[in-house]
Each structure stands twice: as C-alpha cells, then as structure tokens.
Enzyme design. Structure first.
Site, mmCIF file in Angstrom:
data_model
loop_
_atom_site.group_PDB
_atom_site.id
_atom_site.type_symbol
_atom_site.label_atom_id
_atom_site.label_comp_id
_atom_site.label_asym_id
_atom_site.label_seq_id
_atom_site.Cartn_x
_atom_site.Cartn_y
_atom_site.Cartn_z
ATOM 1 N N GLY A 23 0.826 -1.204 0.000
ATOM 2 C CA GLY A 23 0.000 0.000 0.000
ATOM 3 C C GLY A 23 0.857 1.249 0.000
ATOM 4 O O GLY A 23 2.033 1.226 -0.373
ATOM 5 N N CYS A 24 0.281 2.357 0.436
ATOM 6 C CA CYS A 24 1.007 3.627 0.503
ATOM 7 C C CYS A 24 2.289 3.454 1.309
ATOM 8 O O CYS A 24 2.262 2.980 2.451
ATOM 9 C CB CYS A 24 0.118 4.691 1.141
ATOM 10 S SG CYS A 24 0.983 6.219 1.542
#
Length: 286
Positions: A23-24
């Site tokens: 993810g981020c």
C-alpha cells in the site's frame, strides 16, 4: 532521519536487505522502522516491480511504469529476523485487495514481496501459504485469496529510490497523518508451523508473542504511534493481556468473541471511510 543511518549503501557486512510493498509507502515505512531491538539499520521508500528506469512519483501514480510503492529495509539478522519483518508485513495490511489498499486504488498500491536470495524466497512463499489458509479459515479479507506478488530482485527487478520528500514522510513536521492500510487483525500462525524445516534455526523470530499482543498492527496504529522505534524488553512482558489481544494471538475467532470484533471493525471502517485518498492529501498539502 529517524534511525540516524544512511538510506543508501554500502552497508555493514552483517546487514541483509529486503523489499516489500503493501500500500502507501508512507505508513509501510514507519511501521518497519519502529520495530524494536535495534535490528532495523535503515529504511527507504521507492519504486519496484515495474519496467521504467528511475521513475518519478507522478509517473508511478499514472500507472504507466508497472512499479509498486515499496519499502527497502536493511536489517541485522542477529537482532531481528526476516520472519519478524514478514509477520509485520502480512498483519499490517489486507493482502487480498489486488490493485488497491483501502482508499488507495491503482497498481502502485498492490501487495508484493521482493527477494534477494533463495532463503528469502522460501520464507516468503511459506508464510504466504500459511497466512492465506488462516484468512480463509476465518473468512477474512476483501478478496477470496491473497494477491501478493513475489519477485526476485536482479537486473530486471530493481529498487529505485523515491523523491526525498517521501522519505520517512510521517516523521517530518509538515507531514499530513495518512495511512490507508487495512490490517485484518489476524495473526500469522506460529513460526514453527509454517517455516521450512531447513530454515527454522537461521530465521527464528526475535520478537515474542508478548510484543505482538501489545504492538501488533491495528487500524490506524501507524499514524497514531510516536516516531521513535518501539522500546521492548521481552523479560518485562506482562502475562496478562486484553480480550482483544488474545483473539488476535490465536487468529481464529470464537463465537463468543464475534460481536466484540464486529464492533471494533465497524468503528475502524467508519474512520477509514472518512479518510481521503492519498492523492487528496498530497493535493491539500501543495
């Protein structure tokens, strides 16, 4: 920055390197640099798994490079095991979401593991298989199976450092608190149950169950946590644990605990739904 060590090599001889994506990369990096014991020597965010050389953040977000937002961790295996890092990786996101994680959508937010040798590859594959069985057993995950990509680092798979303003972003005074990771609060089964027999001595975990009961990933735990690495002394672990910690440790959910966990998940989902996507956070900051 936080760990007071360079982000780029050469590294001390005893260090090992591993790269992952879940993810981020802002929150992913902070979660790893906070692992205790002094074993994490250096972290950096960047791009991996694609085909464009030296991509920019804008190019990666445009979906034209094939890269994922990734975290490079340099660690001392005498102080922290790859098994510990992998446990944090699996438990800190939902690896069934495909080309997304939480509010962030796109191939750059996919789940991926990038290995540097055969031992790392074997350990990643074994842990993936175990965690997938555990998620299916309790019916957890947005998707039906784990979609985590596994790649071997080399000439055709390279880690490219991201721009400086992304490095250890959540430790910077001007940072906007953002992380869209979706921890499922299901534990990876014990190391002895899933690790290949030939790797059990070499990669035995350094973090005990007491650590995971108190500090294991929970929704929004990274953005709420202090910047500094966690201080942990296994000898001072309290034998008592909350009801929720006990549920997390065993992974499987008893019937009597379902209502409790559903209430927790509902609150986390409400908070996540009110959180803007990463691109909106960047836009507001500019």
């Amino acid at each position: 920055y936080v760990l007071k060590n360079p982000m780029k090599g050469p590294w001390p001889a005893q260090m090992q390197v591993f790269v992952f994506a879940n993810g981020c990369f802002w929150g992913s990096e902070k979660g790893i640099w906070r692992l205790p014991g002094g074993g994490v020597h250096s972290t950096a965010v960047g791009y991996a798994g694609g085909f464009t050389q030296n991509p920019s953040y804008e190019e990666v977000c445009g979906g034209r490079t094939g890269h994922a937002e990734a975290v490079q961790v340099v660690f001392d295996p005498a102080k922290i095991s790859l098994a510990d890092i992998l446990r944090w990786f699996w438990e800190s996101h939902d690896p069934t979401q495909g080309m997304a994680q939480g509010n962030d959508h796109g191939s750059q937010y996919r789940s991926a593991l990038f290995c540097f040798n055969e031992d790392q590859t074997q350990l990643c594959l074994a842990s993936k298989s175990s965690y997938e069985k555990e998620l299916k057993a309790v019916g957890k995950g947005k998707g039906q199976s784990i979609t985590t990509e596994l790649r071997v680092m080399g000439d055709e798979c390279v880690f490219y450092y991201a721009e400086d303003y992304h490095q250890q972003y959540l430790a910077k005074p001007e940072a906007r608190p953002y992380c869209s990771a979706q921890p499922l609060q299901i534990s990876l089964r014990s190391f002895e149950e899933w690790a290949p027999r030939n790797l059990r001595d070499k990669f035995a975990p350094k973090l005990d169950e007491g650590f995971w009961r108190l500090h294991g990933p929970k929704p929004h735990c990274v953005i709420k946590a202090p910047t500094e690495p966690i201080k942990w002394d296994a000898k001072k672990t309290s034998p008592s644990a909350s009801k929720k910690a006990k549920v997390q440790k065993v992974g499987r959910v008893k019937e009597s605990d379902k209502k409790y966990l559903q209430t927790e998940e509902s609150a986390a989902a409400t908070q996540a739904a009110s959180q803007p996507a990463k691109e909106d956070v960047l836009g507001a900051a500019s």
